[in-house]
Design an enzyme around this catalytic site. Structure first.
Site, short mmCIF file in Angstrom:
data_model
loop_
_atom_site.label_atom_id
_atom_site.label_comp_id
_atom_site.label_asym_id
_atom_site.label_seq_id
_atom_site.Cartn_x
_atom_site.Cartn_y
_atom_site.Cartn_z
N LYS A 71 0.77 -1.12 -0.04
CA LYS A 71 -0.03 0.15 -0.05
C LYS A 71 0.87 1.39 0.08
CE LYS A 71 -2.36 0.33 3.60
NZ LYS A 71 -1.40 1.15 4.52
N THR A 73 4.16 1.35 -0.88
CA THR A 73 4.73 1.48 -1.90
C THR A 73 3.87 1.97 -3.03
OG1 THR A 73 5.98 -0.41 -1.37
CG2 THR A 73 5.82 0.09 -3.67
N ARG A 94 2.10 8.31 7.36
CA ARG A 94 2.38 8.00 8.64
C ARG A 94 3.95 7.78 8.82
NH1 ARG A 94 -0.73 3.28 10.00
NH2 ARG A 94 -0.10 2.56 7.89
N LYS A 105 6.58 -7.25 10.68
CA LYS A 105 5.91 -6.49 9.55
C LYS A 105 6.84 -5.69 8.68
CE LYS A 105 2.07 -3.04 8.44
NZ LYS A 105 3.18 -1.84 8.07
N ALA A 273 -3.86 0.95 12.55
CA ALA A 273 -5.39 0.88 12.42
C ALA A 273 -5.81 -0.05 13.01
CB ALA A 273 -5.25 1.24 10.89
N PHE A 301 -3.31 -0.59 7.33
CA PHE A 301 -4.18 -2.14 6.96
C PHE A 301 -5.16 -2.07 6.09
CE2 PHE A 301 -2.47 -2.75 11.43
CZ PHE A 301 -1.34 -3.53 10.88
N PHE A 381 3.38 -8.62 -9.72
CA PHE A 381 4.49 -9.57 -9.31
C PHE A 381 4.75 -10.05 -10.59
CE2 PHE A 381 3.09 -8.34 -4.99
CZ PHE A 381 4.25 -8.62 -4.36
N TRP A 409 6.93 -0.74 -7.86
CA TRP A 409 7.99 -1.34 -7.02
C TRP A 409 9.40 -1.72 -7.95
CZ3 TRP A 409 11.20 -5.56 -7.40
CH2 TRP A 409 11.96 -5.85 -6.28
#
Length: 556
Positions: A71, A73, A94, A105, A273, A301, A381, A409
Site C-alpha cells: 500500500k 509502495t 504516517r 511487518k 489502524a 491496513f 508481481f 516497485w
C-alpha cells in the site's frame, strides 16, 4: 535483486530545501534536521492556511496477507507518477513504528523504486516525534502515581486507572505488570500495563489536533481513570497539560522528506489502524492540501480498518472530503484468500482467484457506501499471468471501478503512469459524494453494530458483560455522541484472523471499551486484539546491523 535499503542508499537525494522550494516553501519557513529532513514552521502553516485546497486521494487496501500488498509502495509510486505527468503532488504519510520495524511487518517507507528517503532515518528515530509522544504519555503516568503517593487529593480509585504506560517496541512481557513494589517511598502497589506508543491516546491526539491550542484542550480532556465515586479524573485536573504540551512542542510540526524521484513527502504521526485510528496527522494532510493540486494519503491496513476510520473519524473531525480512493490488491493475496498456501502462490490458479476475490469485492462494496469514486490497482508481481490480470480487471470494471496495473516497485514513477492516468480521469469525471457511515447522534452500540454489519459483514455483535456496562457508563458520562474506533485484527474482515475471504454467518465479539476523550472517540476492543504486540520467533532485529563506517544493513 537489490534490497530496499540498497536501492535507497544508492539514490541521490536533493537537499530538502530544494524539494521544499518546488512547493513555494522558503528555507526560512523550514526547521532543518540535517540536509534531508525538515519540519514545517508555524509561520509556514499560517501563511498557507487560506490557500485553496487541492484534491485528496486516499490509498487503502484489501486485508493484509503474508504475501504482501504494498500500500505505501503504491502511494509513493502514484505520487512519483503524477509528478512525471507534471502534476503538483504531495504525499501525506504516517511515520513508522519501531515495533514492526524490529518485529515482523517491516517499516513504512515503501519499497523497490517507490520509497521515501532517507529510509533508515524514517524507519528509526526520524525527527524524534515518537520519543516525544512516549515521554508525554509516561510523564502523565508518573504524575498519576505520584498524585496517589502524595495523598491522593482527587481520590483516584487505583482499581480503575485506565491510563497505561507506553513504549514504541514490541514487548509482550510489559502487557501486564505490577508497579510500586519495594518500600513505602517507592509508591503505591498496583497492577499496571504497557501499550505500544502508536496505540496511545497521545498519538491520536497529536494526529487529530489542529494546532497547539487544540492540542492542549485535548490533553486536558484525557480521562486517566475514575475516582471513588465512579466519576472520571482528567489530565487537566492533575495539572499535567502544560508539561505534556512542552514535550510535544516540536512533535506537533509536520515533517518533510522526499521520494526517490524527489517528490515531496510529508510524514507525520503514525497510529496503528488495528488498535487506533490509523491515519497521519490532520495538520500534515491539511498543509499538503494547501500546497499541492493533488494530495496522496493512506490509511493503515485494510479498508475495513484504516479507510473506515479515515472516513468516520478523521474526515468527520477535520471536515475533510476525499475525492477518490485507490484500493490496492495483489494477485497473490487474492489467491491466498482463496485458500492457496503461501508456498504455491506463484502458480497460475484462476479457480483460487475466483474464490478469493470476494475479499476485494467486499472492500469495493464498503467504499461505495461512503460515496467516493474508486480506482482498483493491482500491485504487479513477476509471477502474475495475463489471464489473472484480465480476470481481476473485468471483475472491477463490472462493479463500476476504474482499474490499473501498478509496476511502481520495479519501475518507480514510470510504472505508475497507468494508475496515475486512471486517478486523474476519476478526479475529472466523477464527483465525490462523500458522507460518513453513521451520524453522531446514533447510540454507541448502534454505531458499533453499524460498522460490524455494514463494513465487516457480521450478522450482529455480542458483548461481554463488562463491555456492555462500560459502554453504558461512557454514554452516561456524556461521550455517547463520539465516533467509535474499532480495535480488530487486520488479517480478516471478522475478528478472527483465521477467517479469510469474505466471512459469513458470524458475530463480532466486543470484550471491552474505553473513552479517549481527548482524541474524541470511543475505543472498542474486539476478539483477541492486543495493544502491545510481541516479537516473533525470529524477529527482523536479528538481521539488522551497522558497519564500522556507520552504514546500516539488513533494515529491509
Amino acid at each position: 535483486m537489490k534490497t530496499d535499503i540498497q536501492i535507497a542508499q544508492e539514490s541521490t537525494m536533493l537537499p530538502i530545501k530544494e524539494v521544499a522550494a518546488a512547493y513555494g516553501i522558503t528555507e526560512d519557513e523550514l526547521e532543518l534536521y540535517g540536509k534531508y529532513k525538515a519540519k514545517f514552521s508555524d509561520e509556514l502553516l499560517d501563511r498557507v492556511k487560506d490557500h485553496p485546497d487541492g484534491k485528496l486521494v486516499l490509498v487503502t487496501a484489501i486485508n493484509p496477507t503474508p504475501a504482501g500488498e504494498g500500500k505505501t509502495t503504491t502511494s509513493i509510486g502514484l505520487a512519483q507518477a503524477l509528478a512525471r505527468l507534471d502534476k503538483k503532488c504531495l504525499l501525506a504519510l504516517r511515520e513508522p513504528s519501531l515495533g514492526p520495524c524490529f518485529g515482523i511487518k517491516g517499516g513504512a517507507a515503501g519499497g523497490g523504486y517507490a520509497q521515501a528517503v532517507p529510509m533508515e532515518d524514517l524507519n528509526l528515530h526520524f525527527t524524534g516525534d515518537f520519543h516525544a509522544i512516549t515521554s508525554a504519555n509516561n510523564l502523565l503516568a508518573a504524575i498519576v502515581d505520584n498524585h496517589i503517593h502524595q495523598g491522593n487529593e482527587l481520590r483516584i480509585d487505583t482499581r480503575q486507572i485506565i491510563w497505561k504506560r507506553c513504549l514504541d517496541m514490541n514487548d509482550r512481557a510489559l502487557r501486564n505488570i505490577v508497579v510500586g513494589l519495594g518500600s513505602k517511598a517507592d509508591g503505591f502497589v498496583r497492577e499496571d500495563h504497557f501499550v505500544i506508543t502508536v496505540a496511545t491516546e497521545i498519538m491520536a491526539i497529536l494526529c487529530l489536533a489542529e494546532d497547539m491550542a487544540d492540542l492542549k484542550r485535548r490533553l486536558a480532556r484525557i480521562v486517566i481513570g475514575y475516582n471513588m465515586d465512579g466519576q472520571p479524573v482528567t489530565a487537566g485536573q492533575l495539572n499535567a497539560v502544560g508539561s505534556m504540551a512542552a514535550l510535544l512542542k516540536d512533535a506537533i510540526k509536520p515533517n518533510l522528506i522526499q521520494t526517490l524521484e524527489h517528490t515531496g513527502c510529508i510524514v507525520h504521526g503514525g497510529p496503528f489502524a488495528n488498535i487506533a485510528h490509523g491515519c497521519n496527522s490532520v495538520r500534515a494532510t491539511k498543509a499538503a492540501l494547501k500546497m499541492a493540486d493533488i494530495v496522496i494519503t493512506e490509511a493503515g491496513f485494510g479498508a475495513d480498518l484504516g479507510a473506515e476510520k479515515f472516513m468516520d473519524i478523521k474526515c468527520r473531525m477535520a471536515d475533510l472530503k476525499p475525492d477518490a480512493v485507490v484500493l490496492v490488491a495483489t494477485v497473490r493475496a487474492l489467491k491466498y484468500n482463496g485458500g492457496v498456501p503461501k508456498t504455491e502462490l506463484e502458480k497460475e490458479d484462476l479457480d483460487a482467484l475466483a474464490r478469493g476475490i470476494c475479499n476485494l469485492e467486499k472492500h469495493i462494496e464498503n467504499l461505495h457506501k461512503y460515496g467516493v469514486p474508486i480506482v482498483v490497482t493491482l500491485n504487479s508481481f513477476l509471477t502474475d499471468t495475463p489471464a489473472e490480470h484480465e480476470y481481476i480487471r473485468n471483475f472491477c470494471e463490472e462493479r463500476g471501478c476504474e482499474f490499473a496495473l501498478s509496476e511502481v516497485w520495479a519501475k518507480g514513477g514510470e510504472g505508475g503512469i497507468d494508475l496515475a492516468e486512471k486517478v486523474l480521469k476519476t478526479l475529472d469525471e466523477k464527483e465525490s459524494q462523500f458522507h460518513v457511515l453513521y451520524e453522531d447522534d446514533m447510540p454507541l452500540k448502534e454505531k458499533i453494530e453499524t460498522v460490524a454489519r455494514e463494513i465487516y459483514g457480521a450478522d450482529g455483535v455480542t458483548y461481554v458483560a463488562a463491555a456492555e456496562k462500560m459502554l453504558d457508563k461512557i454514554s452516561e458520562m456524556g461521550y455517547g455522541k463520539l465516533p467509535v474506533c474499532m480495535a480488530k485484527t487486520q488479517y480478516s474482515l471478522s475478528d478472527d484472523q483465521t477467517k479469510l475471504g469474505r466471512p459469513q454467518n458470524y458475530n463480532i465479539s466486543v470484550r471491552d471499551a474505553y473513552v479517549n476523550a481527548g482524541a474524541g472517540f470511543v475505543v472498542v476492543l474486539t476478539g483477541a486484539i492486543m495493544t502491545m504486540p510481541g516479537l516473533p520467533k525470529k524477529p527482523a532485529a536479528y538481521s539488522i546491523d551497522v558497519d564500522d563506517s556507520g552504514k546500516i544493513t539488513g533494515l529491509f
